[in-house]
Design a protein around this motif. Sequence first.
Motif, PDB file in Angstrom:
ATOM      1  N   PRO A  20       0.943  -1.165   0.001  1.00 12.76           N
ATOM      2  CA  PRO A  20       0.079   0.079   0.028  1.00 12.76           C
ATOM      3  C   PRO A  20       1.031   1.164  -0.126  1.00 12.76           C
ATOM      4  CG  PRO A  20       0.142  -0.856   2.450  1.00 12.76           C
ATOM      5  CD  PRO A  20       0.821  -1.947   1.346  1.00 12.76           C
ATOM      6  N   VAL A  21       0.212   2.226  -0.699  1.00 12.31           N
ATOM      7  CA  VAL A  21       0.933   3.769  -0.647  1.00 12.31           C
ATOM      8  C   VAL A  21       0.586   4.348   0.864  1.00 12.31           C
ATOM      9  CG1 VAL A  21       1.147   5.702  -1.466  1.00 12.31           C
ATOM     10  CG2 VAL A  21       0.855   3.744  -3.055  1.00 12.31           C
ATOM     11  N   ARG A  22       1.654   4.673   1.640  1.00 12.12           N
ATOM     12  CA  ARG A  22       1.561   5.316   2.750  1.00 12.12           C
ATOM     13  C   ARG A  22       1.173   6.810   2.168  1.00 12.12           C
ATOM     14  NH1 ARG A  22       3.909   9.157   5.745  1.00 12.12           N
ATOM     15  NH2 ARG A  22       3.325   9.259   7.969  1.00 12.12           N
ATOM     16  N   ASP A  52      12.405  12.286  -1.650  1.00 10.40           N
ATOM     17  CA  ASP A  52      12.861  12.735  -3.035  1.00 10.40           C
ATOM     18  C   ASP A  52      11.582  13.096  -4.091  1.00 10.40           C
ATOM     19  OD1 ASP A  52      15.553  12.729  -2.697  1.00 10.40           O
ATOM     20  OD2 ASP A  52      16.003  10.780  -3.559  1.00 10.40           O
ATOM     21  N   PHE A  53      11.610  14.111  -4.607  1.00 14.07           N
ATOM     22  CA  PHE A  53      10.290  14.483  -5.221  1.00 14.07           C
ATOM     23  C   PHE A  53      10.232  13.837  -6.644  1.00 14.07           C
ATOM     24  CE2 PHE A  53       8.384  17.356  -8.602  1.00 14.07           C
ATOM     25  CZ  PHE A  53       7.398  17.810  -8.019  1.00 14.07           C
ATOM     26  N   THR A 119       9.829   5.267  -3.202  1.00 12.81           N
ATOM     27  CA  THR A 119       9.164   4.744  -2.121  1.00 12.81           C
ATOM     28  C   THR A 119       7.475   4.585  -2.420  1.00 12.81           C
ATOM     29  OG1 THR A 119       8.612   7.014  -1.118  1.00 12.81           O
ATOM     30  CG2 THR A 119      10.696   5.982  -0.657  1.00 12.81           C
ATOM     31  N   ALA A 120       6.738   3.895  -1.652  1.00  8.32           N
ATOM     32  CA  ALA A 120       5.389   3.753  -1.621  1.00  8.32           C
ATOM     33  C   ALA A 120       4.943   4.786  -0.777  1.00  8.32           C
ATOM     34  CB  ALA A 120       5.022   2.415  -1.137  1.00  8.32           C
ATOM     35  N   GLN A 121       5.369   6.284  -0.833  1.00  6.78           N
ATOM     36  CA  GLN A 121       4.979   7.276  -0.222  1.00  6.78           C
ATOM     37  C   GLN A 121       4.140   8.500  -0.962  1.00  6.78           C
ATOM     38  OE1 GLN A 121       5.859   7.391   3.227  1.00  6.78           O
ATOM     39  NE2 GLN A 121       5.190   9.197   3.370  1.00  6.78           N
TER      40      GLN A 121
END
Length: 158
Positions: A20-22, A52-53, A119-121
């Motif tokens: 899942p995306v946090r 990181d964008f 990342t999943a962020q």
Amino acid sequence: MRVLFCCLLLAAACEVSANPVRVGEAEVRASANGEPCFTISEREEQRRGAPDFDAVTVTDPHARKPLLWRMAMPAERTFPVNFSMCIPYGGRVQALPQSPAAKLEPGRVYQVRIEARGTAQAYEARFCLVRQGGGVLVVRHIGADAHEGRHLYGCLSD
């Protein structure tokens, strides 16, 4: 046959939920020229560091065409998103891939999403523009604890 089908559905559902995306908290504030600009919250930076964008997207969840503006970094470039910096609505670097920025209207609730690279962020926030005395537009960040609604309190003209 039904058992096999159910097992396949369950396996697919587990795979989707395994990554899942946090979603963290973004912040919206006014830039030097009064336009909205976007960053991560100070608390997010303290807890997880500066991501990181990858991209920023602004939408109007209540519109037929919800996408208002999007800017993304090319694959070979990025920069850390710190709380102290702010990405202005409409962008300022024409070399970056982006869509034209639609005009933002006072009294409407908008959503911003900042995606982190590698990342999943992601980071999200809602905001609006409020017309104050003299016709001046002010950017208002809508806290995560505010109630849903097209015109949340604080988003109507003062």
